[in-house]
Write a protein that holds these residues in place. Structure first.
Motif, PDB file in Angstrom:
ATOM      1  N   MET A  43      54.808  76.171 -12.264  1.00 49.34           N
ATOM      2  CA  MET A  43      56.128  75.576 -12.026  1.00 49.34           C
ATOM      3  C   MET A  43      56.151  74.934 -10.639  1.00 49.34           C
ATOM      4  SD  MET A  43      58.680  78.456 -13.658  1.00 49.34           S
ATOM      5  CE  MET A  43      60.144  77.557 -13.122  1.00 49.34           C
ATOM      6  N   THR A  44      55.004  74.472 -10.207  1.00 50.09           N
ATOM      7  CA  THR A  44      54.876  73.763  -8.938  1.00 50.09           C
ATOM      8  C   THR A  44      54.519  72.314  -9.238  1.00 50.09           C
ATOM      9  OG1 THR A  44      54.143  75.746  -7.765  1.00 50.09           O
ATOM     10  CG2 THR A  44      53.595  73.624  -6.765  1.00 50.09           C
ATOM     11  N   ASP A  45      55.326  71.381  -8.779  1.00 54.13           N
ATOM     12  CA  ASP A  45      55.169  69.940  -9.044  1.00 54.13           C
ATOM     13  C   ASP A  45      55.502  69.585 -10.487  1.00 54.13           C
ATOM     14  OD1 ASP A  45      54.317  69.829  -6.439  1.00 54.13           O
ATOM     15  OD2 ASP A  45      52.226  69.348  -6.903  1.00 54.13           O
ATOM     16  N   THR A  46      55.243  70.499 -11.412  1.00 56.29           N
ATOM     17  CA  THR A  46      55.519  70.290 -12.829  1.00 56.29           C
ATOM     18  C   THR A  46      55.997  71.604 -13.409  1.00 56.29           C
ATOM     19  OG1 THR A  46      54.594  69.445 -14.915  1.00 56.29           O
ATOM     20  CG2 THR A  46      53.144  70.788 -13.523  1.00 56.29           C
ATOM     21  N   ALA A  90      48.192  59.036 -22.095  1.00 58.09           N
ATOM     22  CA  ALA A  90      47.495  58.941 -20.817  1.00 58.09           C
ATOM     23  C   ALA A  90      48.238  58.045 -19.837  1.00 58.09           C
ATOM     24  CB  ALA A  90      46.079  58.410 -21.033  1.00 58.09           C
ATOM     25  N   ASP A  91      49.383  57.492 -20.255  1.00 56.50           N
ATOM     26  CA  ASP A  91      50.118  56.535 -19.423  1.00 56.50           C
ATOM     27  C   ASP A  91      51.455  57.107 -18.965  1.00 56.50           C
ATOM     28  OD1 ASP A  91      48.158  54.497 -19.795  1.00 56.50           O
ATOM     29  OD2 ASP A  91      49.028  54.061 -21.769  1.00 56.50           O
ATOM     30  N   HIS A  92      51.884  56.657 -17.802  1.00 59.92           N
ATOM     31  CA  HIS A  92      53.193  57.027 -17.268  1.00 59.92           C
ATOM     32  C   HIS A  92      54.279  56.540 -18.224  1.00 59.92           C
ATOM     33  CE1 HIS A  92      56.665  57.097 -14.551  1.00 59.92           C
ATOM     34  NE2 HIS A  92      55.947  57.810 -13.687  1.00 59.92           N
ATOM     35  N   PRO A  93      55.294  57.351 -18.514  1.00 59.25           N
ATOM     36  CA  PRO A  93      56.373  56.877 -19.390  1.00 59.25           C
ATOM     37  C   PRO A  93      57.106  55.692 -18.769  1.00 59.25           C
ATOM     38  CG  PRO A  93      56.949  58.972 -18.359  1.00 59.25           C
ATOM     39  CD  PRO A  93      55.515  58.732 -18.055  1.00 59.25           C
ATOM     40  N   ALA A  94      57.700  54.885 -19.620  1.00 57.45           N
ATOM     41  CA  ALA A  94      58.364  53.661 -19.164  1.00 57.45           C
ATOM     42  C   ALA A  94      59.871  53.847 -19.085  1.00 57.45           C
ATOM     43  CB  ALA A  94      58.044  52.516 -20.121  1.00 57.45           C
ATOM     44  N   GLU A 128      56.652  64.839 -16.721  1.00 57.97           N
ATOM     45  CA  GLU A 128      55.678  63.905 -17.276  1.00 57.97           C
ATOM     46  C   GLU A 128      54.362  64.613 -17.591  1.00 57.97           C
ATOM     47  OE1 GLU A 128      55.593  61.135 -14.103  1.00 57.97           O
ATOM     48  OE2 GLU A 128      57.554  60.281 -14.588  1.00 57.97           O
ATOM     49  N   THR A 129      53.706  64.142 -18.639  1.00 59.66           N
ATOM     50  CA  THR A 129      52.483  64.804 -19.093  1.00 59.66           C
ATOM     51  C   THR A 129      51.236  63.936 -18.990  1.00 59.66           C
ATOM     52  OG1 THR A 129      53.172  64.172 -21.343  1.00 59.66           O
ATOM     53  CG2 THR A 129      53.624  66.438 -20.641  1.00 59.66           C
ATOM     54  N   TYR A 130      51.371  62.691 -18.518  1.00 57.55           N
ATOM     55  CA  TYR A 130      50.183  61.833 -18.408  1.00 57.55           C
ATOM     56  C   TYR A 130      49.186  62.387 -17.396  1.00 57.55           C
ATOM     57  CZ  TYR A 130      51.568  59.886 -13.872  1.00 57.55           C
ATOM     58  OH  TYR A 130      51.875  59.731 -12.542  1.00 57.55           O
ATOM     59  N   ILE A 131      49.640  63.301 -16.531  1.00 58.63           N
ATOM     60  CA  ILE A 131      48.746  63.901 -15.536  1.00 58.63           C
ATOM     61  C   ILE A 131      47.860  64.987 -16.141  1.00 58.63           C
ATOM     62  CG2 ILE A 131      50.322  63.386 -13.644  1.00 58.63           C
ATOM     63  CD1 ILE A 131      51.172  66.325 -13.678  1.00 58.63           C
ATOM     64  N   ILE A 132      48.106  65.386 -17.387  1.00 61.06           N
ATOM     65  CA  ILE A 132      47.342  66.482 -17.989  1.00 61.06           C
ATOM     66  C   ILE A 132      45.984  66.048 -18.534  1.00 61.06           C
ATOM     67  CG2 ILE A 132      47.361  68.209 -19.844  1.00 61.06           C
ATOM     68  CD1 ILE A 132      50.371  68.459 -19.447  1.00 61.06           C
ATOM     69  N   THR A 143      38.867  70.165 -11.186  1.00 59.23           N
ATOM     70  CA  THR A 143      38.109  69.389 -10.187  1.00 59.23           C
ATOM     71  C   THR A 143      37.710  68.013 -10.692  1.00 59.23           C
ATOM     72  OG1 THR A 143      35.917  70.214 -10.864  1.00 59.23           O
ATOM     73  CG2 THR A 143      37.167  71.558  -9.307  1.00 59.23           C
ATOM     74  N   LEU A 144      38.069  67.679 -11.923  1.00 59.06           N
ATOM     75  CA  LEU A 144      37.698  66.371 -12.474  1.00 59.06           C
ATOM     76  C   LEU A 144      38.377  65.239 -11.698  1.00 59.06           C
ATOM     77  CD1 LEU A 144      37.888  67.024 -16.329  1.00 59.06           C
ATOM     78  CD2 LEU A 144      35.826  66.558 -14.986  1.00 59.06           C
ATOM     79  N   PRO A 145      37.710  64.080 -11.564  1.00 56.14           N
ATOM     80  CA  PRO A 145      38.326  62.939 -10.899  1.00 56.14           C
ATOM     81  C   PRO A 145      39.640  62.561 -11.580  1.00 56.14           C
ATOM     82  CG  PRO A 145      35.984  62.536 -11.272  1.00 56.14           C
ATOM     83  CD  PRO A 145      36.327  63.794 -12.025  1.00 56.14           C
ATOM     84  N   GLY A 146      40.679  62.339 -10.802  1.00 56.99           N
ATOM     85  CA  GLY A 146      41.965  61.945 -11.352  1.00 56.99           C
ATOM     86  C   GLY A 146      42.857  63.109 -11.722  1.00 56.99           C
ATOM     87  N   CYS A 147      42.360  64.341 -11.670  1.00 54.77           N
ATOM     88  CA  CYS A 147      43.187  65.502 -11.997  1.00 54.77           C
ATOM     89  C   CYS A 147      44.020  65.880 -10.779  1.00 54.77           C
ATOM     90  CB  CYS A 147      42.330  66.686 -12.420  1.00 54.77           C
ATOM     91  SG  CYS A 147      43.294  68.174 -12.771  1.00 54.77           S
ATOM     92  N   VAL A 148      45.351  65.838 -10.953  1.00 53.87           N
ATOM     93  CA  VAL A 148      46.256  66.153  -9.844  1.00 53.87           C
ATOM     94  C   VAL A 148      47.112  67.385 -10.128  1.00 53.87           C
ATOM     95  CG1 VAL A 148      46.323  63.766  -9.032  1.00 53.87           C
ATOM     96  CG2 VAL A 148      48.032  64.551 -10.708  1.00 53.87           C
ATOM     97  N   LEU A 149      46.851  68.092 -11.221  1.00 55.83           N
ATOM     98  CA  LEU A 149      47.576  69.330 -11.477  1.00 55.83           C
ATOM     99  C   LEU A 149      47.334  70.307 -10.327  1.00 55.83           C
ATOM    100  CD1 LEU A 149      46.992  70.065 -15.277  1.00 55.83           C
ATOM    101  CD2 LEU A 149      49.151  69.421 -14.196  1.00 55.83           C
ATOM    102  N   PRO A 150      48.367  71.011  -9.868  1.00 56.82           N
ATOM    103  CA  PRO A 150      48.166  71.994  -8.789  1.00 56.82           C
ATOM    104  C   PRO A 150      47.099  73.026  -9.146  1.00 56.82           C
ATOM    105  CG  PRO A 150      50.499  71.615  -9.150  1.00 56.82           C
ATOM    106  CD  PRO A 150      49.782  70.916 -10.260  1.00 56.82           C
ATOM    107  N   ARG A 151      46.324  73.420  -8.169  1.00 50.27           N
ATOM    108  CA  ARG A 151      45.259  74.400  -8.372  1.00 50.27           C
ATOM    109  C   ARG A 151      45.693  75.771  -7.857  1.00 50.27           C
ATOM    110  NH1 ARG A 151      39.912  71.009  -6.212  1.00 50.27           N
ATOM    111  NH2 ARG A 151      40.386  69.053  -7.337  1.00 50.27           N
ATOM    112  N   PRO A 152      45.047  76.831  -8.402  1.00 49.87           N
ATOM    113  CA  PRO A 152      45.364  78.188  -7.924  1.00 49.87           C
ATOM    114  C   PRO A 152      45.074  78.328  -6.419  1.00 49.87           C
ATOM    115  CG  PRO A 152      44.084  78.270  -9.950  1.00 49.87           C
ATOM    116  CD  PRO A 152      44.086  76.850  -9.491  1.00 49.87           C
TER     117      PRO A 152
END
Length: 305
Positions: free
Chosen positions: A143-146, A173-177, A279-283, A296-305
């Protein structure tokens, strides 16, 4: 954002109350306002065969119904695939972080790879119960950032397709409009809310939690407790673009059940009666081959432990 519903239906039967487990008395949109279900186009079948095959996405302009949605014991959710998921991959269920059976994660807390025996009721296009799906672990919850939880099931997409004839929703995979026609599909209440994307909140603050770049609904999606975790589906593409998580119930500012918006300059705005989704395009960028989470994948911005 309501705490998960516990024993709600029993309470209603006993008390005959108009509010549920402390819910504000905002009413759900009547079924007549839901997206039409008759003759709804089914979502595409899961691809079968070689490991490299991917699960087919829903066709463009598919009518939005309950296909692929699930009911939790206290929230809503959906059977989902990433754009590159294969039919033989272990299937995933998406809901809210605040719907986790272990309780709502605190600010900065991230749950990964935790065993789970949670069950989900799978629905068909009309909202009828088809059967039970079983989790083996919580892949991710925060529940951090998302505000998301992602469960891994003990079945593959192919197995679920063969047993129930149901394909998953595809996470866009795209930001909602802005202005997009959307449906919030609640498996818990078996109710579909129709509205549009009004805009985006730079920050959405609710009690101790802060969410980033949240979807703001127009007034048609008057969501209530139990709709938490519902997939937000783009009505034109059939793709899942967000996950429903909260609404400002009575006009308070930045309190539980009364989120406020904070812009880049720090100015606070309150929209009473307006709901929000994450938003879920970040998943998808955080999942590799085999539906394996890798933060750790490139482009992954989900908060880490």
């Amino acid at each position: 954002m309501r705490k998960p519903l516990i024993g709600v239906l029993a309470a209603v039967l006993v008390a005959g109350a108009t509010t549920l487990a402390g819910l504000a008395p905002a009413q759900a949109a009547p079924l007549a306002d839901a997206a039409p279900l008759a003759n709804a186009a089914p979502l595409a079948n899961v691809a079968t065969g070689a490991r490299a095959a991917t699960v087919a996405p829903a066709p463009a302009d598919a009518a939005v119904d309950f296909t692929g949605t699930v009911a939790l014991d206290n929230c809503s959710g959906s059977l989902v695939r990433m754009p590159g998921s294969a039919g033989s991959d272990p299937a995933l269920v998406l809901s809210n972080g605040h719907c986790l059976e272990s309780g709502m994660p605190g600010p900065g807390q991230v749950v990964t790879d935790q065993p789970s025996s949670r069950t989900f009721t799978l629905l068909d296009g009309s909202g009828a119960d088809l059967g039970t799906l079983n989790a083996v672990k919580v892949v991710y919850g925060a529940m951090t950032d998302t505000d998301v939880s992602i469960y891994q099931l003990d079945s593959s997409y192919d197995t679920i397709q063969a047993q129930y004839g149901i394909a998953p929703l595809t996470v866009s995979a795209d930001h909602p409009a802005q202005g997009a026609d959307i449906r919030v599909v609640s498996g818990y209440w078996k109710r579909i809310y129709s509205c549009s994307v009004d805009g985006f909140a730079y920050q959405l603050r609710e009690a101790d939690w802060t969410f980033k770049d949240s979807v703001r609904y127009t007034s048609g999606c008057n969501v209530i407790g139990g709709t938490s975790g519902s997939p937000v589906v783009d009505a034109n593409s059939g793709l899942l673009v967000a996950v429903n998580n909260t609404i400002n119930e009575n006009g308070q500012s930045c309190t539980l059940n009364n989120p406020c918006e904070v812009d880049q300059s720090g100015a606070v705005t309150v929209h009473q009666g307006i709901g929000y989704a994450q938003e879920t395009y970040i998943i998808p960028p955080c999942f590799g081959a085999g539906n394996v989470l890798d933060l750790t994948l490139p482009g992954c911005v989900l908060p880490r432990p």
